[in-house]
Design an enzyme around this catalytic site. Structure first.
Site, short mmCIF file in Angstrom:
data_model
loop_
_atom_site.label_atom_id
_atom_site.label_comp_id
_atom_site.label_asym_id
_atom_site.label_seq_id
_atom_site.Cartn_x
_atom_site.Cartn_y
_atom_site.Cartn_z
N GLU A 54 -9.56 -3.83 8.33
CA GLU A 54 -8.65 -5.08 7.06
C GLU A 54 -8.94 -6.12 7.47
OE1 GLU A 54 -7.54 -2.23 8.88
OE2 GLU A 54 -5.94 -1.06 7.35
N HIS A 98 5.55 1.93 10.32
CA HIS A 98 5.29 2.12 9.36
C HIS A 98 6.39 1.43 8.48
CE1 HIS A 98 1.91 4.96 9.89
NE2 HIS A 98 1.12 4.42 8.89
#
Lengths: 339, 307
Positions: free
Chosen positions: B43, B112
C-alpha cells in the site's frame, strides 16, 4: 562537481552566519555520483532525491541562485521558500523532490517511471523514453519502501534506476551494524534486475555504469540497481558533531576526492591545463557569490503567501458561513484568514 | 476513463478480479492491464507511486481494498499527498483520488471495521468526501477525479448493494457542498455515510411522534460546508450530529467545534454528538450493534434536545 563542492561549502558558511536554518545536509565528497548520473539525463527525464538534495538540484539544472534563495527562505527560491533545504523541487527541470523521510521518495520516483511507460503504452507516445533516477542512501536500503519498489519496478519493467549512495553511515549508524548483508547491489538480482557495484568516488566509472543503466531503461528493458561506494566528507548535517567516524576512514576517502582525481586525470591525459581548471574554479566562485548576493537581496515571503499553494484548487478550503468560497474572502489572499 | 485517457486505476485486485466489492468490474477488459493496474500488496509504495504518477501528468484513482489498509500508506498520504503542492511552491499538483470501502460492516472484526476519516482529517492539503447514495457516489467520484486537489473518497462496506434510479445525463456534484436530505424546523441532524440511513429511520419514528427534523448529509468531511450547516442552525437552533466515527477526535468533534465557533449565538441548547464507542469493533453481532449508533438512540437524543 566543482559547483556542487563550492556551493555546499558556502552553505556551511551561511549556516554558521545565521542565514540558513534547520537541518542542512551537505553533499561534499559524493559529487561524482550526482554528476556521473544526472549529466547523462535529458531535461524531460526525472530525478528524485532525499534531504541531501542541493547538488542533485544543481546537476539537474536548477540555477544556483534559486537553490540558495530557497535555503535562505526567500520568496525567489525554487519552492518560493516553502520547501527549504530538504524539499527542492523543480517542475521545469523535472526534479521531483527533496524528501525528508528516507525511502518516501522512492515510490514517487516509481510513479514517474510508471507515467513514462503509461505515456508510451496507453497514450500512444511511441517515442516517450523518459527515465527516472531515484537517489537514496545505505540506510534506506533496510526500509520496506525500497524493497516494495524494487519489486514493482522489476515486475512492470519500469524505466527507473535505483542509485544507492552508500556512504557507509546513516547519521551515526554504520552500515555494517545495520545490515545483515551489507552488499546492497546483490539485492537487485533477487528481484530480477541487474545489481551493479561501482566506485562512487570516480566520476568516469560512475558515468560508464550510468550510461549502461540509462540506455537499458530507455530500451524498455527495465530497472537497474546501482550501488555507488562513496563517502561524505562532512557530518550527516551541519548539526552533526561527527565524532563516531574513524579519522583513518575519513583520510582514506579524502585521498580519493572525486574532484582532485578528475583534475589529475585531465591534466595527465592532456585534456586540460592547470590554468584552464583554475579559470573554471574562479568562474564557479563567482556563480556562488552571485547566488548568495541574489538570495540576500531577495525578499522574505509576504504574509499573503501563507495560504497560497495549499491546494491547487483553493476551493478546497470550502464554503464559509456566508455562502462564499473561503478563497474569495480578501483575508484569505492576505494570509490572515483563519481556515 | 472514456473522457480522459490519463485517468487510471491502481489497487489490489482491481483488474482481473474486478475489485473486492466489484467497483471496478470489467474495467480491465475494457481499458487494459496497465490502465487498471493490479498491484502487489504494498500500500505505501503503490500509493506513493500513484502520487508520483499524478505529479507527472496522470490522474490515478488509488483503491484501498479496505480503507483500513490505507493505514499502511499513511506516510505517503500525509507527507506526500497532502504536502507536496505546498512544499514545491505550487509547482506540482497531485490530482489523485484515494478511495475504498470502510466503516463498520457485518461482523468483519476490528481491523476491517475502521473509520479513517478521523485519522486523516488533520492532514493539510487534502479534501475528504463521503458518499452515501448511488446518486452522490457517482457525482462525487466524477468531481473527485476532475479535481486538481488530492481527494479521499470514503465509501461504506454496507452501502454497495443500494439501488437507485440515477439520471442518464452527465452530472457532477460539488465536492464542498452538503446535501439537504429532509428539510425541517425543529432540529438539525448532521450525518454522513451509512448513519444517514439510521437517521432517516429514526426520522420516520420522530415524524410519527410529531417532530420535524431537518436532516443534512454533510458529504464533505473536510472542508465542512458551513453555509448549508449554518443556515440550518439559524433556523432550528438545535444540533444533533450522528456519525460512525469514534467519539475521540472524530469528524463530529471537529464539527462541534466549528459550529460552536461560528454559530454559538444561534444555539438554544448544547450540540449533541452521537458517535461510535471508543472501542475496537467487536466481532460478536450484539456487541457490534452496541458499538455504533442505532436509530432508537437518535430518537431519544432528539426528544431530549427538543424538551
Amino acid at each position: 562537481m566543482v559547483l556542487g563542492r563550492a556551493f555546499e561549502d558556502m552553505c556551511a558558511q551561511m549556516y554558521y552566519r545565521g542565514k540558513m536554518f534547520g537541518f542542512v545536509h551537505l553533499y561534499n565528497g559524493q559529487e561524482a555520483v550526482s554528476t556521473g548520473f544526472i549529466k547523462l539525463l535529458k531535461k524531460e527525464d526525472s530525478a528524485v532525491s532525499t534531504y541531501r538534495d542541493h547538488v542533485h538540484a544543481l546537476s539537474k539544472g536548477v540555477p544556483a541562485r534559486e537553490v540558495m534563495s530557497e535555503l535562505f527562505g526567500k520568496t525567489t527560491g525554487c519552492c518560493r521558500g516553502q520547501g527549504g533545504s530538504m524539499h527542492m523541487f523543480s517542475k521545469e527541470h523535472n526534479l521531483l523532490g527533496g524528501f525528508a523521510f528516507i525511502g518516501e521518495g522512492i515510490p514517487v520516483a516509481t510513479g514517474a517511471a510508471f507515467s513514462s511507460k503509461y505515456r508510451r503504452e496507453v497514450l500512444g507516445e511511441a517515442d516517450c523514453d523518459h527515465v527516472t533516477l531515484a537517489f537514496f542512501g545505505d540506510g534506506t536500503c533496510n526500509n520496506g519502501q525500497f524493497y516494495e519498489c524494487l519489486n514493482l519496478a522489476a515486475l512492470w519493467k519500469l524505466p527507473i534506476i535505483f542509485v544507492v549512495e552508500n556512504n557507509l553511515w546513516a547519521i551515526g549508524m554504520s552500515h555494517m551494524r545495520a545490515t545483515s548483508d551489507p552488499q546492497i547491489w546483490k539485492k537487485g538480482p533477487a528481484f530480477g534486475m541487474p545489481g551493479v557495484h561501482v566506485d562512487g568516488m570516480d566520476v568516469l566509472k560512475v558515468r560508464e555504469v550510468a550510461k549502461e543503466a540509462i540506455e537499458r531503461a530507455r530500451r524498455g528493458e527495465g530497472p537497474t540497481l546501482v550501488e555507488c561506494e562513496t563517502y561524505r566528507f562532512r557530518g550527516h548535517s551541519l548539526a552533526d558533531p561527527d565524532e563516531l567516524r574513524d579519522p583513518a576512514e575519513k583520510a582514506h576517502y579524502a585521498a580519493r576526492d572525486p574532484i582532485t582525481a578528475l583534475k589529475k586525470y585531465m591534466i595527465e591525459n592532456n585534456l586540460a591545463k592547470e590554468a584552464e581548471l583554475k579559470t573554471i574554479e574562479k568562474k564557479i566562485d563567482e556563480v556562488v557569490e552571485d547566488a548568495v548576493e541574489f538570495a540576500d537581496e531577495s525578499p522574505q515571503p509576504p504574509r499573503s503567501q501563507l495560504l497560497d499553494n495549499v491546494f491547487a484548487d483553493p476551493k478546497g478550503f470550502g464554503i464559509g458561513p456566508d455562502g462564499r468560497y473561503r478563497c474569495e474572502d480578501p483575508k484569505f489572499t492576505e494570509g490572515t484568514a483563519h481556515v | 476513463m472514456d473522457r480522459d485517457p490519463t485517468v487510471c486505476v491502481m489497487g489490489e485486485d482491481v483488474g482481473h478480479y474486478g475489485g473486492s466489492y466489484k467497483v471496478t468490474k470489467d474495467l480491465a477488459n475494457k481499458y487494459g492491464d496497465l490502465r487498471v493496474l493490479d498491484t502487489p500488496i504494498a500500500e505505501n509504495s503503490f500509493t506513493g507511486m500513484g502520487i508520483g504518477a499524478a505529479m507527472t501528468g496522470l490522474r490515478p484513482v488509488v483503491e484501498g481494498m479496505n480503507m483500513g489498509f490505507l493505514l499502511l500508506a499513511f506516510n505517503q498520504i500525509s507527507n506526500n499527498c497532502g504536502m507536496l503542492h505546498y512544499t514545491s511552491g505550487g509547482q506540482f499538483k497531485i490530482p489523485i483520488v484515494i478511495r475504498g470501502p470502510g466503516g463498520v460492516g457485518r461482523q468483519l472484526g476490528a481491523e476491517h471495521s475502521q473509520r479513517l476519516e478521523s485519522y486523516f482529517q488533520s492532514i493539510p492539503g487534502i479534501q475528504m468526501v463521503a458518499c452515501s447514495t448511488p446518486y452522490n457516489a457517482k457525482g462525487l467520484m466524477k468531481a473527485a477525479i476532475r479535481s486538481e486537489n488530492p481527494v479521499i473518497l470514503f465509501e461504506h462496506v454496507l452501502l454497495y448493494n443500494l439501488k437507485e434510479r440515477i439520471p442518464d445525463e452527465e452530472y457532477v456534484l460539488n465536492l464542498e457542498e452538503a446535501e439537504m436530505v429532509r428539510p425541517g424546523e425543529h432540529v438539525t441532524i448532521l450525518t454522513y455515510s451509512r448513519m444517514r440511513y439510521h437517521v432517516m429511520q429514526a426520522a420516520k419514528t420522530l415524524v410519527n411522534k410529531g417532530y420535524d427534523p431537518e436532516v443534512i448529509d454533510i458529504r464533505s468531511l473536510k472542508p465542512f460546508d458551513l453555509h448549508t450547516i449554518g443556515n440550518s442552525v439559524k433556523k432550528t437552533h438545535r444540533v444533533l450530529i450522528v456519525e460512525e466515527c469514534m467519539r475521540t477526535g472524530g469528524i463530529g468533534a471537529s464539527l462541534t467545534a466549528a459550529i460552536t465557533e461560528n454559530f454559538h449565538d444561534y444555539l438554544d441548547a448544547p450540540i449533541v454528538c452521537l458517535s461510535s464507542q471508543d472501542v475496537p469493533t467487536p466481532y460478536a453481532g450484539t456487541l457490534e450493534n452496541w458499538t455504533v449508533v442505532q436509530p432508537a438512540q437518535i430518537v431519544t437524543a432528539v426528544e431530549q434536545l427538543c424538551q
